[in-house]
Design a protein around this motif. Structure first.
Motif, PDB file in Angstrom:
ATOM      1  N   THR A  54       0.802  -1.213   0.000  1.00  0.00           N
ATOM      2  CA  THR A  54       0.000   0.000   0.000  1.00  0.00           C
ATOM      3  C   THR A  54       0.840   1.272   0.000  1.00  0.00           C
ATOM      4  OG1 THR A  54      -0.117  -0.166   2.378  1.00  0.00           O
ATOM      5  CG2 THR A  54      -1.977  -1.048   1.142  1.00  0.00           C
ATOM      6  N   PHE A  75       8.472  -9.428   2.584  1.00  0.00           N
ATOM      7  CA  PHE A  75       7.018  -9.572   2.699  1.00  0.00           C
ATOM      8  C   PHE A  75       6.369  -9.232   1.371  1.00  0.00           C
ATOM      9  CE2 PHE A  75       5.113  -5.291   2.885  1.00  0.00           C
ATOM     10  CZ  PHE A  75       6.260  -4.522   2.921  1.00  0.00           C
ATOM     11  N   MET A 246       4.838  -3.129  15.388  1.00  0.00           N
ATOM     12  CA  MET A 246       5.060  -2.240  14.241  1.00  0.00           C
ATOM     13  C   MET A 246       4.824  -0.788  14.671  1.00  0.00           C
ATOM     14  SD  MET A 246       3.089  -2.154  10.546  1.00  0.00           S
ATOM     15  CE  MET A 246       3.378  -3.863  10.149  1.00  0.00           C
TER      16      MET A 246
HETATM   17  C1  NOJ Z   1       1.135  -0.224   5.642  1.00  0.00           C
HETATM   18  C2  NOJ Z   1       0.089  -0.480   6.673  1.00  0.00           C
HETATM   19  O1  NOJ Z   1      -0.087   0.666   7.475  1.00  0.00           O
HETATM   20  C3  NOJ Z   1       0.377  -1.665   7.574  1.00  0.00           C
HETATM   21  O2  NOJ Z   1      -0.761  -1.933   8.340  1.00  0.00           O
HETATM   22  C4  NOJ Z   1       0.804  -2.856   6.777  1.00  0.00           C
HETATM   23  O3  NOJ Z   1       1.051  -3.938   7.633  1.00  0.00           O
HETATM   24  C5  NOJ Z   1       2.024  -2.491   5.963  1.00  0.00           C
HETATM   25  N1  NOJ Z   1       1.688  -1.419   5.063  1.00  0.00           N
HETATM   26  C6  NOJ Z   1       2.568  -3.668   5.172  1.00  0.00           C
HETATM   27  O4  NOJ Z   1       1.742  -3.950   4.111  1.00  0.00           O
END
Ligand code: NOJ
Length: 755
Positions: A54, A75, A246
């Protein structure tokens, strides 16, 4: 004797853990002694070759970087063969053969998709939620994944923010219970097991409080508010043994979370004793430049100094830490510590003993989307739906007669799964039409008409369809579609209108200023209501919507969120009474956007308005009420539950002297059903002002029609604590109020004295 045995067993367990830790430490120290600084920094680099991401940046030259030892994890890829290929590069072609860790956004199921997390939270069923995470872990691990970027536990009070779909709503107590359940579900009891995955709690912290609900916006909040209302679910995940955290995109006290030492070190490591590793969010490290914290080298050093261990996609660590080390801005010890934590995670996941343990074509073909998983998906989806209205008991539907099934989401696969279902296949989902056909039997005649596009607003369509055509406007005019639908309604005994949002109208980067049903569908609904036919509205939505008009004009409303792979079957189960709905809202539904944020655990203010007398000079609005349309905890059943006989024994509480709260709940209606009994407290006088209600306990109860059951809760002074000015949780003796009910508004209550 028993005590002696327990003590002996505890000592044995501690000694075993200690021995395992020593073994791990020796292994990692030995490995690190062979690593160059570059290779250590390489372990801190998390990359993605793209796919289901994203952000605007994707990593370059991934294969070569793996060979060079410049990658710790990957990932965005999934499937045993693809993951094996990447692991092969690390194991066969890199100098030290350190296995990669493979992560992915497995948010509400991997390939068997469960309801969106906001829907899951409306089950208030932590055992079922834990099981959904267990199933997700089983499927994800078979597909080669070690690590899932879940649970998302951001408390949110603003439904304009699209990511409310990914969390558990507005309440810290419910949110904490769900956070712990998910961690336990994903990680199981032994992380080395092939079907266990490491969880990652996100987004640390406070991301859900973005100003005005605008995505990635600034957060500014008092410490007391943080500690009491926003931080508990992250802490619950840490206490449940989560392996990773995270960091979030937003700033806290003017410093972005990814570079915030108070957050990542003082609070997380020192106060909460977190032992795992911290990964940034997607480019949240390099984004600190735009926040105004300096160039890439500066923000990378800032992040490492703050306590960040792994950099997702920015490659700021990879490209600048060595230089910062030369300049004395960071130390080797800091790099070593971060590297050790990443290696420890790999060790705990059993990757050093078998780097291929989670890639299994055999398990993948047997377990993914298995009959058992789908069966459970159907069950949990039915539990997540919230019956918002049911006048004159028009639900459940009879399994006979003619149903006009209308709406752009009535015969649609694309939107069943909801946001963040990156590995889910919409084609494998059950549409509402298919579900109704499966459940209703041959005596029901269905006339289908689409009636409207999900939206006709070109800006909304363009911004929603980024991942594909979720909104597919027809070439027919809106009038033509509408008149076909009205004609269908006129020929029917009852109308089932399936309306709402497209899947990606919520989720990341999906804030909306207007949170009503899109206009094209509103027009359709108004025309259907005008036919005078009884009407059931089935809603797809990833956030609370403004439903004031619908609440006034429609007989029944069933909120089905995005129910996942089995959405259609589960909706039909509920519509036809095979399952009596039991979902309860985990987030308040506002009367209008102007009320936002509206949440149940609000403060009283100095000029509270209780609805009596004129509005001046009270804390209220001239044009709308203070109360939400549907409060937290709310949700109807086909049956009715009555609450009586609330008693507290004794009526006095003190530390070490808990109180038993008792009452009787009776099913006085005509169906068997499940109720969620909720206990709230209020501390009306305290050294820091307290909310008018706070959830402290809940219990699920299954009652046959006519049946009564006694419900018991134990309250201790721990349940009456709040965050004092010292930022410590404290108990202050005094008078309390205890409320019990089926939602946060309709309650029976009693006094409690605290010594
Ligand atoms: C951005 C998102 O905020 C998060 O929730 C997600 O795990 C990471 N991208 C990885 O795709």
């Amino acid at each position: 004797m028993r005590k002696l045995f327990t003590a002996w067993f505890m000592l044995f367990a501690i000694a075993t853990m200690h021995a395992q830790d020593t073994k791990m430490n020796t292994f990692i120290s030995n490995l690190m002694s062979k690593m160059t600084v570059d290779e250590k920094i390489g372990q801190l680099n998390l990359v993605t070759p793209g796919g289901a991401v994203t952000g605007s940046v994707v990593s370059k030259d991934v294969d070569e970087k793996i060979r060079q030892g410049n990658v710790g994890g990957l990932f965005g890829i999934t499937g045993p063969d693809k993951v094996r290929q990447a692991q092969d590069i690390a194991m066969k072609n890199s100098k030290l053969h350190i296995p990669l860790i493979f992560g992915l956004d497995v948010i509400h199921g991997h390939k068997t998709i469960f309801p969106i997390p906001l829907g899951l939270s409306c089950t208030w069923d932590t055992a079922m939620i834990k099981k959904s995470a267990r199933i997700a872990a089983t499927e994800a691990s078979a597909d080669g994944l070690d690590w899932v970027f879940s649970p998302m536990v951001d408390i949110a009070r603003d439904p304009r923010w699209g990511r409310v779909a990914e969390g558990a709503g507005e309440d810290p107590y419910l949110g904490s219970a769900i956070a712990a359940a998910m961690v336990r579900g994903y990680q199981g009891t032994d992380l080395t097991k092939n079907d266990a995955v490491m969880a990652c709690v996100k987004h640390f912290a406070l991301y859900g409080a973005a100003d005005a609900g605008r995505e990635y916006n600034t957060v500014d909040m008092s410490r007391i508010k943080m500690y009491q209302y926003y931080l508990p679910p992250y802490k619950a995940a840490v206490d449940a043994g989560i392996g990773s955290v995270m960091s979030s995109f937003n700033e806290i006290d003017g410093i972005p979370a990814t570079g915030n030492k108070w957050l990542l070190t003082d609070l997380l490591r020192n106060e909460w004793k977190f032992k795992g590793f911290v990964v940034s969010d997607y480019t949240s490290l390099s984004e600190m430049q735009a926040h105004g914290m300096g160039d890439l080298k500066t923000v990378s050093a800032l992040a490492l100094n703050a306590g960040l261990d792994m950099d997702m996609v920015s490659e700021g660590f990879l490209n600048t830490l060595k230089q910062s080390l030369k300049e004395g801005k960071i130390t080797v010890k800091q790099i070593d510590e971060a590297c050790r934590l990443v290696l420890e995670a790999k060790y705990k996941l059993g990757l050093f003993s078998d780097p291929y343990r989670r890639m299994s074509n055999e398990r993948a073909s047997k377990e993914i989307l298995s009959d058992d998983h789908r069966k459970f998906a159907r069950e949990i989806a039915a539990h997540s739906f919230v019956l918002l209205k049911n006048n004159e008991h028009i639900l459940p539907l009879k399994k006979s007669g003619t149903i006009a099934l209308i709406g752009p989401l009535a015969s649609n696969h694309r939107n069943m799964l909801g946001t963040w279902s990156v590995s889910g296949d919409p084609e494998k989902s059950v549409s509402v039409m298919e579900g109704i056909k499966n459940v209703a039997g041959s005596d029901v005649n269905i006339i289908y008409a689409k009636g409207a596009n999900i939206s006709d607003d070109s800006m909304l369509i363009k911004n929603t369809n980024v991942f594909g055509p979720e909104i597919e406007p027809e070439t027919r005019t809106p009038e033509a579609m509408l008149s076909e639908a009205v004609a269908a309604a006129e020929k029917s005994d009852i109308v089932v209108a399936v309306l709402g949002e497209a899947a990606d109208m919520t989720g990341e980067s999906s804030s909306r200023a207007d949170i009503s049903i899109p206009e094209s569908q509103e027009n359709l609904l108004r025309a259907l209501v005008k036919t005078g036919k009884p009407l059931v509205l089935v809603l797809f939505n990833g956030r609370p919507l403004t439903l004031t008009w619908e609440n006034q004009h429609v007989q029944a409303i069933l909120d089905a969120w995005f129910g996942g792979t089995e959405a259609g079957n589960a909706i039909a189960d509920v519509l036809f009474g095979n399952y009596n709905p039991s979902g309860k809202l985990s987030m308040s539904f506002p009367v209008s956007v102007g009320q936002i944020p509206v949440y149940y655990n609000a403060k009283n203010t100095g000029r509270p308005y209780n609805g009596e007398g004129g509005p001046k000079f009270k804390s209220d609005y001239l044009d709308i009420p203070n109360e939400p349309l549907y409060p937290f905890g709310y949700g109807l059943s086909y049956t009715v539950f009555s609450y009586a006989g609330l008693s507290l024994s004794p009526a006095q509480i003190s530390p070490n002297h808990p109180v038993q709260v008792k009452l009787t709940v009776t099913n006085t209606g005509n169906y068997d059903g499940e109720e969620t009994v909720q206990l709230y407290i209020r501390d009306p006088v305290a050294s820091v002002t307290q909310p008018v209600k706070e959830l402290k306990k809940f219990q699920k109860l299954w009652l046959k029609k006519g049946e009564s059951k006694e419900v018991n809760f134990t309250l201790t002074t721990d349940d009456l604590r709040f965050v004092g000015s010292s930022l410590r949780w404290i108990y202050e003796p005094g008078e309390f109020r205890v409320f019990v009910g089926g939602n946060s508004r309709d309650v029976v209550e009693a006094d409690l004295s605290g010594d």
